[in-house]
Design a protein around this motif. Sequence first.
Motif, PDB file in Angstrom:
ATOM      1  N   GLN A 195       0.824  -1.203   0.000  1.00 46.24           N
ATOM      2  CA  GLN A 195       0.000   0.000   0.000  1.00 46.24           C
ATOM      3  C   GLN A 195       0.861   1.257   0.000  1.00 46.24           C
ATOM      4  OE1 GLN A 195      -3.223  -0.762  -0.363  1.00 46.24           O
ATOM      5  NE2 GLN A 195      -2.594  -2.904  -0.153  1.00 46.24           N
ATOM      6  N   ASN A 196       0.264   2.368  -0.398  1.00 43.14           N
ATOM      7  CA  ASN A 196       0.960   3.651  -0.370  1.00 43.14           C
ATOM      8  C   ASN A 196       1.057   4.153   1.067  1.00 43.14           C
ATOM      9  OD1 ASN A 196       1.182   3.894  -3.236  1.00 43.14           O
ATOM     10  ND2 ASN A 196      -0.984   4.429  -3.304  1.00 43.14           N
ATOM     11  N   LYS A 197       2.224   4.652   1.430  1.00 44.29           N
ATOM     12  CA  LYS A 197       2.443   5.124   2.796  1.00 44.29           C
ATOM     13  C   LYS A 197       1.468   6.238   3.165  1.00 44.29           C
ATOM     14  CE  LYS A 197       7.364   3.919   3.050  1.00 44.29           C
ATOM     15  NZ  LYS A 197       8.748   4.449   3.229  1.00 44.29           N
ATOM     16  N   GLU A 198       1.159   7.099   2.187  1.00 39.81           N
ATOM     17  CA  GLU A 198       0.240   8.202   2.462  1.00 39.81           C
ATOM     18  C   GLU A 198      -1.139   7.677   2.845  1.00 39.81           C
ATOM     19  OE1 GLU A 198       2.053   7.876  -0.236  1.00 39.81           O
ATOM     20  OE2 GLU A 198       3.423   9.604  -0.264  1.00 39.81           O
ATOM     21  N   ASP A 199      -1.590   6.615   2.177  1.00 36.98           N
ATOM     22  CA  ASP A 199      -2.893   6.032   2.497  1.00 36.98           C
ATOM     23  C   ASP A 199      -2.900   5.425   3.892  1.00 36.98           C
ATOM     24  OD1 ASP A 199      -4.090   6.704   0.088  1.00 36.98           O
ATOM     25  OD2 ASP A 199      -3.495   4.846  -0.894  1.00 36.98           O
TER      26      ASP A 199
END
Length: 349
Positions: A195-199
């Motif tokens: 997953q994207n770290k921002e998410d």
Amino acid sequence: MKNIFTILIICILIGCKENPKKETAEKESFSLKGTINGDYSDYIYLNYGNVKDSTKVLNNSFEFNGMVKTPIPGSLNLQGYYTSADIYIENSDILIQADFKTQIQNEIKYNVLKINDIKGSYSARIQNEYKEFYQANQNKENFKSLLYEKLKSFIEENKNHPLSGTILAENALIEPVLTKSELIEIYAKIDTTQQNKEDLEMFKMGIANLDEYGINKPFLKFTLPNSKGKNDDTTSFLGKTTLVDFWASWCRPCRIKHPDLIRLKKKFEKDNFDIVSVSIDDNKKNWIQAIAKDNLTWTNLIDFDKQVYNELGIQGIPFNYLIDENEIVLGINLSIIEIEKIVSEKASR
């Protein structure tokens, strides 16, 4: 403004009969071919991860080729000033059809690319299925239970896909419908390494906010200056159902919503309903001019240093909270239709 919520409407997977692996397992690279309707013959850019590729649009067509390890969020944009079109990149043969137009904003001409159709992309298909489900079910009384069940099944089938993290982040922070325990239960099913770290950070922030300022919780108490230069605090909400709307003079989607808010205020003005607009402008003159131009006759506050904005964990505007007469949160980031429904039900009691 890039509104995280303008980025993905939260919807749910239905009727997915194909095995996701079937669409990408035999491909080790991708080709992205597109056609553009409109008079454009300059460069087009593809961005994903750390890659920024470009090619010339010839005879209204273009093509990119490459390879990714897993599906990854990307975007397409044109030369000059532009608005981006989001697209997932995956190892498959992707065909897109898009429109080109120019748009003037603040006396600047923008090249706008709008994707109308995507074929050959599993990611695009599940995004569309989410959208269709959400639009068909969001106003149903049992939407919460439908969302819970569908999210569970979607994550089970797509635990490695970065769309899973995006959806959960949106559910936790932007459109909090499910409870904290339900979201944590579903979150435990995803592969966080994909997953994207921002998410993931958005999800954690949203979960924390559900403890503090979630639905059925007391709203944040704050004091801010109003458009007349005096301070107002949240005690002014007492005794009324109040929509606290966060916006800014430079936020076009916010400004577009103002006529609907004016209509909403007029419709329920006899039902103890009010609106309080909270701007995150850093230019007082622009803020005051926008209030006058948009005819915002209710209380207008400004959060110059974004203390309230940040305390609530808001990530983008427009964003709103619907508060009851006792300052308890009734809903978060609601649509006009959802606000009308709640206020109408309260008025009929």
